[in-house]
Design a protein around this motif. Structure first.
Motif, short mmCIF file in Angstrom:
data_model
loop_
_atom_site.label_atom_id
_atom_site.label_comp_id
_atom_site.label_asym_id
_atom_site.label_seq_id
_atom_site.Cartn_x
_atom_site.Cartn_y
_atom_site.Cartn_z
N ALA A 115 12.38 -17.09 -42.50
CA ALA A 115 11.83 -15.74 -42.66
C ALA A 115 10.89 -15.67 -43.85
CB ALA A 115 12.98 -14.73 -42.82
N ALA A 116 11.24 -16.41 -44.93
CA ALA A 116 10.36 -16.41 -46.11
C ALA A 116 9.01 -17.03 -45.77
CB ALA A 116 11.04 -17.19 -47.24
N LEU A 117 9.04 -18.10 -45.00
CA LEU A 117 7.77 -18.70 -44.57
C LEU A 117 6.99 -17.73 -43.70
CD1 LEU A 117 8.95 -22.34 -43.73
CD2 LEU A 117 7.67 -21.57 -45.73
N GLY A 118 7.70 -17.00 -42.84
CA GLY A 118 7.02 -16.01 -42.02
C GLY A 118 6.40 -14.91 -42.86
N LEU A 119 7.14 -14.43 -43.85
CA LEU A 119 6.58 -13.40 -44.74
C LEU A 119 5.38 -13.94 -45.51
CD1 LEU A 119 9.88 -11.83 -46.13
CD2 LEU A 119 8.31 -10.85 -44.44
N LEU A 120 5.47 -15.19 -45.95
CA LEU A 120 4.34 -15.80 -46.64
C LEU A 120 3.13 -15.86 -45.72
CD1 LEU A 120 3.66 -17.16 -49.36
CD2 LEU A 120 4.25 -19.35 -48.31
N PHE A 121 3.38 -16.17 -44.47
CA PHE A 121 2.31 -16.18 -43.47
C PHE A 121 1.71 -14.78 -43.34
CE2 PHE A 121 0.62 -15.74 -39.24
CZ PHE A 121 0.04 -16.95 -38.94
N ILE A 122 2.59 -13.77 -43.28
CA ILE A 122 2.12 -12.39 -43.10
C ILE A 122 1.27 -11.96 -44.29
CG2 ILE A 122 2.90 -9.99 -42.93
CD1 ILE A 122 5.38 -11.08 -41.46
N LEU A 123 1.67 -12.36 -45.47
CA LEU A 123 0.95 -11.92 -46.68
C LEU A 123 -0.33 -12.72 -46.91
CD1 LEU A 123 3.95 -11.41 -49.12
CD2 LEU A 123 2.65 -9.64 -47.92
N LEU A 124 -0.25 -14.03 -46.72
CA LEU A 124 -1.37 -14.87 -47.13
C LEU A 124 -2.49 -14.90 -46.10
CD1 LEU A 124 0.42 -17.92 -48.79
CD2 LEU A 124 -0.66 -15.93 -49.87
N LEU A 125 -2.13 -14.94 -44.81
CA LEU A 125 -3.18 -15.12 -43.82
C LEU A 125 -4.19 -13.98 -43.82
CD1 LEU A 125 -3.83 -17.41 -41.91
CD2 LEU A 125 -2.85 -16.07 -40.06
N PRO A 126 -3.76 -12.69 -43.85
CA PRO A 126 -4.79 -11.64 -43.96
C PRO A 126 -5.60 -11.74 -45.25
CG PRO A 126 -2.69 -10.73 -43.28
CD PRO A 126 -2.43 -12.13 -43.70
N LEU A 127 -4.92 -12.11 -46.35
CA LEU A 127 -5.63 -12.25 -47.63
C LEU A 127 -6.62 -13.40 -47.56
CD1 LEU A 127 -5.89 -11.27 -50.55
CD2 LEU A 127 -4.06 -12.87 -51.17
N VAL A 128 -6.21 -14.51 -46.99
CA VAL A 128 -7.12 -15.65 -46.83
C VAL A 128 -8.28 -15.27 -45.91
CG1 VAL A 128 -7.31 -17.96 -45.84
CG2 VAL A 128 -5.37 -17.40 -47.29
N GLY A 129 -7.98 -14.52 -44.87
CA GLY A 129 -9.04 -14.10 -43.97
C GLY A 129 -10.05 -13.19 -44.67
N LEU A 130 -9.53 -12.29 -45.51
CA LEU A 130 -10.44 -11.41 -46.25
C LEU A 130 -11.33 -12.21 -47.19
CD1 LEU A 130 -11.34 -8.53 -46.99
CD2 LEU A 130 -9.46 -8.47 -48.64
N CYS A 131 -10.70 -13.09 -47.93
CA CYS A 131 -11.47 -13.92 -48.85
C CYS A 131 -12.47 -14.79 -48.09
CB CYS A 131 -10.54 -14.81 -49.67
SG CYS A 131 -9.44 -13.88 -50.78
N PHE A 132 -12.05 -15.32 -46.96
CA PHE A 132 -12.92 -16.16 -46.16
C PHE A 132 -14.14 -15.37 -45.68
CE2 PHE A 132 -14.05 -17.96 -41.99
CZ PHE A 132 -14.41 -19.22 -42.38
N CYS A 133 -13.91 -14.15 -45.27
CA CYS A 133 -15.04 -13.32 -44.80
C CYS A 133 -16.00 -13.00 -45.94
CB CYS A 133 -14.51 -12.04 -44.18
SG CYS A 133 -13.63 -12.31 -42.63
N MET A 134 -15.42 -12.63 -47.06
CA MET A 134 -16.28 -12.31 -48.21
C MET A 134 -17.05 -13.53 -48.66
SD MET A 134 -13.67 -9.86 -50.36
CE MET A 134 -14.87 -9.64 -51.68
#
Length: 844
Positions: A115-134
């Protein structure tokens, strides 16, 4: 409802159960056939076969075992359930509570890490996507529309395309698994209505069939009663024959010996008559034979004195014949044998009394024993029959006083209302399931949209790629493929966190339900936890018995009840309902069986009227023993009998005479000698043969008399003693035999009731109100609906969707890398030969 159901079954059972009678003696009575308790087959098959999707279920179970390999934490759950949290703020800081928390964390460590890995996925992937877009908006992170020329560009492009295809394929397989699980859950929910109806139908059969079973148990008392009445009506052949059989062990041999002696008297008379006649015939015959043989010798002597015998050829032969004439004489002398007329006269006097008839009267009197038993037990048997009828009347009247129909009607109404409630709300369940299905379908469509973009990108990029074209002159199809890949990347960043939220929630919920409910339910360890003393109620040692009987000390466990119902045992045994309702107090036939036994014990049978052999018969036997046949001189008779009639065999003598005549010259002498030979043969045939037959008859008769007279007085006294002993047994000791046989007869009658009792108890324990539907309801609710339908489908859904979400990460990387090889660039690297060697220029 459970308490009411228990009370109903108890009231039903009390009308058909009898109390246990402690047997004094348990003979092997005739086995009674009570038939089979009527029962209907339950329709519900509490077993679910998932079909082909079961392979996915097994894969998910294996994955869950990797995540959570720890066994079911029975002790931990018991301690957590018994520990109170939250009453005060310091409760959580108590050492024992901290230990329990750490134990729970250790057990759930697999789920927690996942579950912790899943939460990390939930938090990091949108953040990584935002940074990637910018970053790309700033023409970095591959956002610059410029591609440097590399020698291994084709190899990289091919590798990126292959990896992206593999990742997309895995994502497709995952989304197919999720879609199949979603469809399976929906189809099972729609089919659950049939299963629910089947369970309600079985419960109705369970309620409606129980009264018929109870009536059958009560009605089978008539089988016991009819068998007992049949034995009572046949008391003569049964009890009388048993008494007769026991007494007959001494009576019949005594009567048989007396009857044999009567036959011996008749045979003795015949033998004496044969002796008397034979002796007279032999005496007369031997005298006549002696005279005839004398004449033959005289005539032979005269013939041998003829002058023809003086001749030289005949002299020796005639001398031989003349010397053998002394052999023509009788050998046995019967004239000196004593007569048997006095013995015959005494035996004839004995036979004036028909001893055989007297013995047959004894047989007849003894064989009338069954009739004597019938005549002397009429009154007692009538009372016993009345007792049996009263038992049946009491059973029938008592069962009619029970409010069975009312309770059944109330429970049926309650069950009907519950069924109507389920039927009314089932459309709502199907509606909510449709919303769930639609939501899961949308999630699957999100993944499908991403995968479709990747597949279109691969298709267009691969088909439209021209290796001879420069990055700035790539075709429209190739450029579109690159755009599809970047669209897939964008949607991946948009949807992946939403997908992972659903995956984490369903993973934690479904995984723990599988581990903490489904698996322990399958191996019954869940019941062991529920059966922990003082767990569900700190005041009750056994929760189930406390709830049903208000007595928590009764050893009634969830596991035992479920196992018994699973084996289709009766609910009376499964729930130990005897603790709630003591049926022995309401219907106890021990007093009746004791009354029956007491009345049978009071049976008095008098056999003193049986006379085996009267005094006349005994006196007749004594007279026979003193008839004097033992005084006959058997030695004298046997001495003469063993002799031959003549000193020489006349036939041999005649043949020898004829042979010697043949040696003589032909003439009158030869013919005369042959004539004498024929005369001797005629004497043998006409006189010797009848005498030999008479001697044979005399021999048989004398030997018979000798055997009969041997210790005749002792034999007669033994016969009389045996008859007296048998008569004494009948007169004085028959009461003991009658008591013993009456007790066996009584135990046989009581044994029928014991068979009925045992059969009723066995039927109640195993057949009456068999609680299989209750176990089916539990299996349907937990094993089938919760575990097989919902949990397995949910776990397979998150397994497929989670796998797809995880592989979105490598797919994003490979798609971004691959898109540079498909999209049309704004600038490219060009090598100018006119310039300084090794210098690259950017061409717009």
């Amino acid at each position: 409802m459970a308490v009411e159901l228990c009370l109903l079954l108890l009231l039903l059972f009390c009308g058909s159960t009898v109390s246990e009678v402690q047997p004094i003696y348990k003979p092997p009575p005739g086995t009674l056939d009570f038939g089979f308790v009527p029962s209907k087959t339950y329709d519900t098959g509490a077993y679910h076969e998932p079909g082909p999707i079961g392979i996915l279920f097994k894969i998910v179970h294996a994955f869950l075992y990797l995540v959570q390999p720890n066994p079911f934490p029975q002790d931990l759950i018991r301690k957590v359930a018994q520990q109170k949290f939250g009453n005060t703020q310091g409760d959580y800081q108590k050492p024992e509570n901290v230990v329990l928390t750490l134990q729970a964390i250790y057990y759930e460590i697999g789920f927690i890490v996942s579950a912790a890995l899943g939460l990390l996925f939930i938090l990091l992937l949108p953040l990584v996507g935002l940074c990637f877009c910018m970053c790309r908006c700033c023409d970095n992170c591959g956002g610059e529309m410029h591609q440097r020329q590399k020698k291994n560009a084709d190899c990289q492009r091919s590798c990126f395309a292959t990896f992206l295809f593999v990742a997309s394929l895995i994502i497709s397989i995952g989304v197919l698994c999720a879609y199949a699980a979603n469809q399976h859950l929906t189809s099972q929910v729609r089919g659950a209505k049939k299963l629910v109806n089947s369970n309600f139908k079985d419960l109705k059969v369970f309620l409606n069939d129980t009264p018929a079973q109870i009536d059958y148990l009560v009605s089978q008392y008539n089988t016991t009663k009819d068998k007992a009445l049949s034995d009572l009506n046949n008391v003569g052949p049964l009890l009388g024959s048993r008494v007769q059989e026991q007494l007959g062990k001494e009576v019949r041999p005594a009567l048989d010996a007396a009857l044999t002696m009567a036959g011996a008297i008749r045979e003795t008379k015949e033998a004496l008559e044969n002796v008397s006649v034979s002796v007279e015939v032999l005496q007369e015959g031997t005298e006549r034979l002696h005279a005839n043989l004398t004449d033959v010798k005289m005539h032979l002597s005269n013939t041998l004195n003829d002058s023809a015998c003086s001749a030289a050829q005949a002299a020796s032969t005639c001398n031989i014949i003349r010397n053998s004439l002394n052999q023509l004489n009788i050998n046995a002398n019967f004239s000196g044998l004593p007569g048997v007329s006095s013995q015959l006269a005494k035996v004839n006097d004995v036979l004036k009394i028909d001893l055989s008839s007297l013995v047959q009267k004894g047989y007849a009197a003894f064989n009338d024993t069954p009739d004597l038993v019938v005549n002397q037990t009429k009154n007692i048997l009538s009372d016993i029959k009345n007792v049996l009828e009263s038992i049946g009347s009491n059973i029938s009247s008592f069962t009619k006083t029970l409010p069975v129909q009312k309770i059944l009607a109330d429970l049926t109404i309650y069950l009907t209302q519950s069924e109507a409630y389920v039927q009314d709300y089932f459309p709502l369940v199907e509606q909510y399931d449709f919303y769930r299905w639609l939501g899961c379908l949308i999630l699957c469509c999100m993944v499908v949209l991403i995968v479709v973009f990747y597949y279109l990108g691969l298709l267009c990029g691969t088909c439209g790629y021209d290796k001879h074209a420069s990055p700035t002159t790539r075709g429209c199809i190739s450029n579109t493929g690159g755009n599809f890949l970047m669209a897939g990347v964008g949607f991946s960043f948009l949807f992946s966190w939403v997908l992972m939220i659903v995956v984490v929630l369903t993973f934690v919920t479904g995984g723990n339900v599988e581990k903490l409910v489904c698996e322990p339910f399958e191996d019954k360890t869940l019941f062991k936890v529920l059966d922990t003393p003082y767990l569900l109620n700190q005041q009750w040692k056994n929760y189930l018995s406390g709830m049903l009987f208000k007595n928590p000390n009764i050893n009634l466990t969830f596991e035992k009840v479920y196992s018994d119902c699973k084996e289709n045992k009766g609910i009376y045994t499964s729930l130990h309902l005897e603790h709630l309702f003591n049926i022995n107090e309401f219907l106890n036939i021990s007093m009746y069986t004791e009354d029956v036994a007491l009345r049978i014990e009071h049976i008095q049978i008098n056999l003193s009227k049986i006379i085996l052999l009267d005094e006349i018969g005994k006196e007749n036997l004594l007279n026979f023993s003193s008839s004097g046949i033992d005084g006959i001189n058997f030695g004298a008779y046997l001495t003469e009998i063993n002799k031959s009639v003549t000193k020489v065999d006349l036939l041999s003598f005649a043949n020898d005479l004829e042979a010697r005549a043949d040696q003589l010259p032909k003439g009158a002498l030869e013919n005369a000698l042959k004539g004498h030979a024929n005369n001797i043969r005629m004497i043998h045939n006409q006189q010797v043969v009848p005498l030999e037959q008479a001697m044979s008859t005399l021999n048989q008769s004398i030997r018979l008399l000798k055997r009969t007279s041997s210790e005749l007085m002792v034999k007669v006294k033994n016969v009389i003693s045996a008859v007296n002993a048998a008569q004494l047994l009948i007169n004085n000791n028959a009461s003991l035999v009658i008591v013993q046989e009456t007790k066996k007869y009584m135990d046989t009658i009581v044994g029928y009731f014991e068979q009925y009792i045992d059969w009723v108890k066995e039927s109640i324990a195993m057949e009456v109100a068999a609680c299989k539907p209750i176990a089916n309801v539990i299996d349907t609710a937990v094993d089938i609906f919760l575990c097989s339908y919902v949990t397995d489908s949910v776990n397979t859904f998150w397994f497929g969707l989670g796998g797809s979400s995880i592989f979105l990460i490598p797919a994003i990387i490979f798609a971004v890398k691959l898109s540079k090889y498909y999209r049309r660039m704004d600038t490219e690297d060009v090598y100018d030969d006119s310039s300084v060697s090794g210098t690259w220029h950017f061409t717009l």
